[in-house]
Design a protein around this motif. Structure first.
Motif, PDB file in Angstrom:
ATOM      1  N   ILE A   4       0.876  -1.170   0.000  1.00  0.00           N
ATOM      2  CA  ILE A   4       0.000   0.000   0.000  1.00  0.00           C
ATOM      3  C   ILE A   4       0.913   1.219   0.000  1.00  0.00           C
ATOM      4  O   ILE A   4       1.261   1.760   1.045  1.00  0.00           O
ATOM      5  CB  ILE A   4      -0.948   0.005   1.209  1.00  0.00           C
ATOM      6  N   ALA A   5       1.319   1.615  -1.173  1.00  0.00           N
ATOM      7  CA  ALA A   5       2.296   2.698  -1.288  1.00  0.00           C
ATOM      8  C   ALA A   5       1.653   4.078  -1.213  1.00  0.00           C
ATOM      9  O   ALA A   5       2.342   5.064  -0.966  1.00  0.00           O
ATOM     10  CB  ALA A   5       3.062   2.554  -2.597  1.00  0.00           C
ATOM     11  N   HIS A  19       3.173   5.532 -10.173  1.00  0.00           N
ATOM     12  CA  HIS A  19       3.728   4.577 -11.128  1.00  0.00           C
ATOM     13  C   HIS A  19       4.478   3.505 -10.362  1.00  0.00           C
ATOM     14  O   HIS A  19       4.999   3.751  -9.278  1.00  0.00           O
ATOM     15  CB  HIS A  19       4.674   5.289 -12.096  1.00  0.00           C
ATOM     16  N   ASN A  20       4.535   2.313 -10.928  1.00  0.00           N
ATOM     17  CA  ASN A  20       5.305   1.257 -10.291  1.00  0.00           C
ATOM     18  C   ASN A  20       6.007   0.412 -11.337  1.00  0.00           C
ATOM     19  O   ASN A  20       5.572   0.327 -12.484  1.00  0.00           O
ATOM     20  CB  ASN A  20       4.427   0.385  -9.398  1.00  0.00           C
ATOM     21  N   CYS A  21       7.108  -0.167 -10.926  1.00  0.00           N
ATOM     22  CA  CYS A  21       7.835  -1.090 -11.790  1.00  0.00           C
ATOM     23  C   CYS A  21       8.562  -2.100 -10.907  1.00  0.00           C
ATOM     24  O   CYS A  21       8.794  -1.854  -9.725  1.00  0.00           O
ATOM     25  CB  CYS A  21       8.803  -0.365 -12.717  1.00  0.00           C
ATOM     26  N   GLU A  22       8.882  -3.222 -11.490  1.00  0.00           N
ATOM     27  CA  GLU A  22       9.650  -4.238 -10.776  1.00  0.00           C
ATOM     28  C   GLU A  22      11.048  -4.277 -11.371  1.00  0.00           C
ATOM     29  O   GLU A  22      11.211  -4.301 -12.590  1.00  0.00           O
ATOM     30  CB  GLU A  22       8.989  -5.602 -10.898  1.00  0.00           C
ATOM     31  N   VAL A  23      12.051  -4.244 -10.502  1.00  0.00           N
ATOM     32  CA  VAL A  23      13.443  -4.247 -10.922  1.00  0.00           C
ATOM     33  C   VAL A  23      14.105  -5.496 -10.365  1.00  0.00           C
ATOM     34  O   VAL A  23      13.954  -5.814  -9.179  1.00  0.00           O
ATOM     35  CB  VAL A  23      14.186  -2.986 -10.422  1.00  0.00           C
ATOM     36  N   THR A  24      14.835  -6.204 -11.218  1.00  0.00           N
ATOM     37  CA  THR A  24      15.572  -7.388 -10.807  1.00  0.00           C
ATOM     38  C   THR A  24      17.058  -7.124 -10.990  1.00  0.00           C
ATOM     39  O   THR A  24      17.490  -6.697 -12.063  1.00  0.00           O
ATOM     40  CB  THR A  24      15.150  -8.614 -11.636  1.00  0.00           C
ATOM     41  N   ILE A  25      17.824  -7.368  -9.949  1.00  0.00           N
ATOM     42  CA  ILE A  25      19.275  -7.214  -9.995  1.00  0.00           C
ATOM     43  C   ILE A  25      19.885  -8.594  -9.795  1.00  0.00           C
ATOM     44  O   ILE A  25      19.582  -9.280  -8.815  1.00  0.00           O
ATOM     45  CB  ILE A  25      19.780  -6.244  -8.914  1.00  0.00           C
ATOM     46  N   VAL A  26      20.735  -9.000 -10.730  1.00  0.00           N
ATOM     47  CA  VAL A  26      21.430 -10.285 -10.633  1.00  0.00           C
ATOM     48  C   VAL A  26      22.888  -9.988 -10.311  1.00  0.00           C
ATOM     49  O   VAL A  26      23.569  -9.266 -11.038  1.00  0.00           O
ATOM     50  CB  VAL A  26      21.307 -11.085 -11.940  1.00  0.00           C
ATOM     51  N   GLU A  27      23.336 -10.542  -9.204  1.00  0.00           N
ATOM     52  CA  GLU A  27      24.705 -10.340  -8.758  1.00  0.00           C
ATOM     53  C   GLU A  27      25.303 -11.719  -8.453  1.00  0.00           C
ATOM     54  O   GLU A  27      25.013 -12.315  -7.412  1.00  0.00           O
ATOM     55  CB  GLU A  27      24.726  -9.456  -7.513  1.00  0.00           C
ATOM     56  N   HIS A  35      10.287  -3.732  -5.785  1.00  0.00           N
ATOM     57  CA  HIS A  35       9.189  -2.952  -6.348  1.00  0.00           C
ATOM     58  C   HIS A  35       9.535  -1.484  -6.133  1.00  0.00           C
ATOM     59  O   HIS A  35       9.877  -1.079  -5.019  1.00  0.00           O
ATOM     60  CB  HIS A  35       7.858  -3.252  -5.659  1.00  0.00           C
ATOM     61  N   VAL A  36       9.456  -0.687  -7.193  1.00  0.00           N
ATOM     62  CA  VAL A  36       9.726   0.747  -7.100  1.00  0.00           C
ATOM     63  C   VAL A  36       8.429   1.476  -7.422  1.00  0.00           C
ATOM     64  O   VAL A  36       7.839   1.269  -8.485  1.00  0.00           O
ATOM     65  CB  VAL A  36      10.840   1.169  -8.081  1.00  0.00           C
ATOM     66  N   PHE A  37       7.980   2.292  -6.503  1.00  0.00           N
ATOM     67  CA  PHE A  37       6.793   3.127  -6.688  1.00  0.00           C
ATOM     68  C   PHE A  37       7.264   4.572  -6.738  1.00  0.00           C
ATOM     69  O   PHE A  37       8.112   4.973  -5.935  1.00  0.00           O
ATOM     70  CB  PHE A  37       5.816   2.952  -5.525  1.00  0.00           C
ATOM     71  N   PHE A  38       6.730   5.352  -7.667  1.00  0.00           N
ATOM     72  CA  PHE A  38       7.172   6.742  -7.743  1.00  0.00           C
ATOM     73  C   PHE A  38       6.080   7.632  -8.303  1.00  0.00           C
ATOM     74  O   PHE A  38       5.190   7.195  -9.019  1.00  0.00           O
ATOM     75  CB  PHE A  38       8.451   6.882  -8.570  1.00  0.00           C
ATOM     76  N   LYS A  39       6.165   8.902  -7.899  1.00  0.00           N
ATOM     77  CA  LYS A  39       5.330   9.971  -8.438  1.00  0.00           C
ATOM     78  C   LYS A  39       6.263  10.992  -9.050  1.00  0.00           C
ATOM     79  O   LYS A  39       7.280  11.342  -8.463  1.00  0.00           O
ATOM     80  CB  LYS A  39       4.517  10.636  -7.325  1.00  0.00           C
ATOM     81  N   ARG A  40       5.918  11.460 -10.245  1.00  0.00           N
ATOM     82  CA  ARG A  40       6.740  12.460 -10.912  1.00  0.00           C
ATOM     83  C   ARG A  40       5.805  13.449 -11.603  1.00  0.00           C
ATOM     84  O   ARG A  40       4.939  13.057 -12.380  1.00  0.00           O
ATOM     85  CB  ARG A  40       7.655  11.776 -11.927  1.00  0.00           C
ATOM     86  N   ARG A  69       7.235 -14.488  -1.791  1.00  0.00           N
ATOM     87  CA  ARG A  69       5.790 -14.300  -1.947  1.00  0.00           C
ATOM     88  C   ARG A  69       5.322 -12.861  -1.795  1.00  0.00           C
ATOM     89  O   ARG A  69       4.339 -12.464  -2.382  1.00  0.00           O
ATOM     90  CB  ARG A  69       5.052 -15.146  -0.921  1.00  0.00           C
ATOM     91  N   SER A  70       5.986 -12.108  -0.962  1.00  0.00           N
ATOM     92  CA  SER A  70       5.539 -10.742  -0.688  1.00  0.00           C
ATOM     93  C   SER A  70       6.755  -9.886  -0.343  1.00  0.00           C
ATOM     94  O   SER A  70       7.888 -10.336  -0.429  1.00  0.00           O
ATOM     95  CB  SER A  70       4.531 -10.740   0.465  1.00  0.00           C
ATOM     96  N   VAL A  71       6.484  -8.660   0.091  1.00  0.00           N
ATOM     97  CA  VAL A  71       7.589  -7.782   0.470  1.00  0.00           C
ATOM     98  C   VAL A  71       8.191  -8.253   1.784  1.00  0.00           C
ATOM     99  O   VAL A  71       7.510  -8.843   2.626  1.00  0.00           O
ATOM    100  CB  VAL A  71       7.135  -6.310   0.574  1.00  0.00           C
ATOM    101  N   VAL A  72       9.488  -8.007   1.942  1.00  0.00           N
ATOM    102  CA  VAL A  72      10.205  -8.410   3.151  1.00  0.00           C
ATOM    103  C   VAL A  72      11.009  -7.216   3.661  1.00  0.00           C
ATOM    104  O   VAL A  72      11.164  -6.213   2.966  1.00  0.00           O
ATOM    105  CB  VAL A  72      11.144  -9.613   2.878  1.00  0.00           C
TER     106      VAL A  72
END
Length: 86
Positions: A4-5, A19-27, A35-40, A69-72
Motif C-alpha cells: 500500500i504505497a 507509477h510502479n515497476c519491478e526491478v531485478t538485480i542479478v549479482e 518494487h519501485v513506486f514513484f510519483k513524478r 511471496r511478498s515484500v520483506v
C-alpha cells in the motif's frame, strides 16, 4: 504483507497517479527483486536525492524488497543495492 504505497507519498491531490515497476538485480548467483513506486510531476517539489546535474527529479520514490511471496524487510545489502538502482 500487502503493498500500500499510497500512504507513503506526499501531496496526494497534486499527483494522483503512482507509477510502479519491478526491478531485478542479478549479482553472481544471487537475484534481488524490488518494487519501485514513484510519483513524478512538474509541480511536485524537486527531490535532491534522486536528481542529477542535468536531470532534476520532481517527486517521490519508494523502494520495497520482494521475497518469494511478498515484500520483506530490507537488509543492509538490499539498501546498498537500492541506492545503486536509484
Amino acid at each position: 504483507r500487502f503493498l500500500i504505497a499510497e500512504s507513503l507519498f506526499q501531496e496526494p491531490c497534486l499527483q494522483l497517479y503512482i507509477h510502479n515497476c519491478e526491478v531485478t538485480i542479478v549479482e553472481g548467483r544471487h537475484t534481488y527483486r524490488f518494487h519501485v513506486f514513484f510519483k513524478r510531476h512538474c509541480r511536485l517539489r524537486p527531490n535532491p536525492l534522486l536528481s542529477r546535474d542535468d536531470n532534476e527529479f520532481q517527486g517521490d520514490a519508494v523502494v520495497m524488497r520482494v521475497g518469494t511471496r511478498s515484500v520483506v524487510d530490507m537488509r543492509p545489502r538490499d539498501a546498498a543495492l537500492a541506492d545503486y538502482m536509484m
